[in-house]
Write a protein that holds these residues in place. Structure first.
Motif, PDB file in Angstrom:
ATOM      1  N   GLY A 158     -22.083 -53.996  28.964  1.00  0.00           N
ATOM      2  CA  GLY A 158     -22.989 -54.251  29.753  1.00  0.00           C
ATOM      3  C   GLY A 158     -22.608 -53.288  31.308  1.00  0.00           C
ATOM      4  N   VAL A 159     -21.389 -53.288  31.462  1.00  0.00           N
ATOM      5  CA  VAL A 159     -20.937 -52.509  32.806  1.00  0.00           C
ATOM      6  C   VAL A 159     -21.164 -51.057  32.460  1.00  0.00           C
ATOM      7  N   VAL A 160     -20.864 -50.655  31.340  1.00  0.00           N
ATOM      8  CA  VAL A 160     -20.999 -49.213  30.873  1.00  0.00           C
ATOM      9  C   VAL A 160     -22.580 -48.790  31.071  1.00  0.00           C
ATOM     10  N   GLY A 161     -23.501 -49.759  30.672  1.00  0.00           N
ATOM     11  CA  GLY A 161     -24.850 -49.571  30.736  1.00  0.00           C
ATOM     12  C   GLY A 161     -25.405 -49.513  32.091  1.00  0.00           C
ATOM     13  N   ASN A 162     -24.633 -50.055  33.145  1.00  0.00           N
ATOM     14  CA  ASN A 162     -24.879 -49.923  34.527  1.00  0.00           C
ATOM     15  C   ASN A 162     -24.463 -48.500  34.940  1.00  0.00           C
ATOM     16  N   ILE A 163     -23.475 -47.765  34.499  1.00  0.00           N
ATOM     17  CA  ILE A 163     -23.334 -46.477  34.980  1.00  0.00           C
ATOM     18  C   ILE A 163     -24.216 -45.474  35.278  1.00  0.00           C
ATOM     19  N   ASP A 164     -25.219 -45.564  34.295  1.00  0.00           N
ATOM     20  CA  ASP A 164     -26.232 -44.485  34.413  1.00  0.00           C
ATOM     21  C   ASP A 164     -27.279 -45.023  35.463  1.00  0.00           C
ATOM     22  N   THR A 165     -27.499 -46.290  35.627  1.00  0.00           N
ATOM     23  CA  THR A 165     -28.411 -46.756  36.845  1.00  0.00           C
ATOM     24  C   THR A 165     -27.339 -46.301  38.076  1.00  0.00           C
ATOM     25  N   ASN A 166     -26.266 -46.587  38.165  1.00  0.00           N
ATOM     26  CA  ASN A 166     -25.445 -46.242  39.477  1.00  0.00           C
ATOM     27  C   ASN A 166     -25.470 -44.652  39.698  1.00  0.00           C
ATOM     28  N   ARG A 167     -25.427 -44.032  38.720  1.00  0.00           N
ATOM     29  CA  ARG A 167     -25.266 -42.401  38.837  1.00  0.00           C
ATOM     30  C   ARG A 167     -26.810 -42.146  39.564  1.00  0.00           C
ATOM     31  N   THR A 168     -27.820 -42.637  39.099  1.00  0.00           N
ATOM     32  CA  THR A 168     -29.006 -42.312  39.543  1.00  0.00           C
ATOM     33  C   THR A 168     -29.193 -42.734  41.104  1.00  0.00           C
ATOM     34  N   GLN A 169     -28.818 -44.233  41.431  1.00  0.00           N
ATOM     35  CA  GLN A 169     -29.010 -44.690  42.571  1.00  0.00           C
ATOM     36  C   GLN A 169     -28.088 -43.664  43.601  1.00  0.00           C
ATOM     37  N   MET A 170     -26.792 -43.377  43.092  1.00  0.00           N
ATOM     38  CA  MET A 170     -25.868 -42.553  44.094  1.00  0.00           C
ATOM     39  C   MET A 170     -26.479 -41.295  44.541  1.00  0.00           C
ATOM     40  N   SER A 171     -26.993 -40.586  43.364  1.00  0.00           N
ATOM     41  CA  SER A 171     -27.744 -39.298  43.733  1.00  0.00           C
ATOM     42  C   SER A 171     -28.630 -39.496  44.544  1.00  0.00           C
ATOM     43  N   ALA A 172     -29.583 -40.413  44.428  1.00  0.00           N
ATOM     44  CA  ALA A 172     -30.951 -40.723  45.492  1.00  0.00           C
ATOM     45  C   ALA A 172     -30.454 -41.007  46.896  1.00  0.00           C
ATOM     46  N   LEU A 173     -29.288 -41.758  47.085  1.00  0.00           N
ATOM     47  CA  LEU A 173     -28.888 -42.216  48.283  1.00  0.00           C
ATOM     48  C   LEU A 173     -28.144 -41.068  48.926  1.00  0.00           C
TER      49      LEU A 173
END
Length: 253
Positions: A158-173
């Motif tokens: 589950g944590v590995v699955g969150n990595i892609d979401t975190n990458r997208t949010q970090m780029s947008a922020l």
């Protein structure tokens, strides 16, 4: 015109010319009349100077108003909210990790339940327990260990699955922070980046907790198995009643 009057007229003309050319060194006449129009040079100069000063004041006022307008524009930019928010996505990531932790098998992340199960399954082996009960307890402990290992791997996935979401949010922020038009937008983008970091730390905490739970159950299983092994060896080595001979009938008469 007589020669005397002609010389007087030339003298007056020369004096007037000297007054205009001499500037401040020769006093100008109070007024002059040309064709019925009275012209006062000193008054005219004073009026021109006053008009110039008034124009300069108006220009200064316009500049001040422009500066105030720009200041208001800058303040409005500083108070503008950031148009992008990553709060919902971060909350969803945290909820997914929490759900995985809540789905822990056999032994949940609950202090009272842990104490109860350890008292029942991992405490000192009862000498009065039957062999069948000892085997059942050992199998239950093994199932707890296997389940905890599976839970740890599910949390890791589950944590590995969150990595892609975190990458997208970090780029947008980061893009929102770089394109911020005011101090408030830049601060809000920075706060959301801190929230993203906090969510990543929460995921890391979940992984460490799940791995620690699996390791603790594995160690507890080995400790309980060692204690059970000692009890079973004691029972095996304890002298019994021995062999008692009896009658045996091999063939029917």
């Amino acid at each position: 015109m007589t020669p005397r009057r002609s010389r007087a007229a030339r003298l007056v003309a020369a004096l007037l010319a000297a007054t205009v050319a001499g500037g401040p060194f020769i006093a100008a006449p109070a007024h002059a009349q040309f064709g019925g129009i009275v012209f006062d040079p000193s008054n005219y100069a004073q009026n021109v100077l006053t008009a110039a000063r008034s124009l300069q004041q108006v220009t200064n006022q316009i500049t001040a108003l422009q500066n105030q307008a720009q200041m208001l524009i800058n303040q409005a930019r500083n108070l503008a909210n950031l148009p992008y928010s990553s709060l919902q996505q971060l909350q969803q990531s945290v909820q997914r990790t929490q759900q995985l932790l809540q789905q822990a098998q056999n032994i949940a992340y609950d202090v009272q339940q842990i104490d109860q199960i350890f008292q029942q399954k991992y405490a000192n082996v009862s000498m009065s327990a039957s062999d069948a009960q000892l085997v059942a307890d050992a199998r239950s402990r093994w199932q707890n260990t296997v389940g905890s290992l599976q839970d740890a791997m599910r949390v890791q996935a589950g944590v590995v699955g969150n990595i892609d979401t975190n990458r997208t949010q970090m780029s947008a922020l980061v893009n929102a922070s770089q394109s911020a038009t005011g101090a408030l937008q830049a601060t809000q983008a920075g706060n959301q980046l801190l929230a993203l970091q906090a969510q990543q730390l929460a995921d890391l905490t979940a992984v460490v907790s799940a791995n620690g739970r699996a390791q603790a159950l594995s160690d507890a299983e080995r400790a309980a198995a060692a204690e059970q092994g000692r009890e079973q060896r004691r029972r095996f080595l304890t002298p019994g009643a021995g062999y008692q001979p009896g009658n045996a009938q091999m063939f029917h008469n």
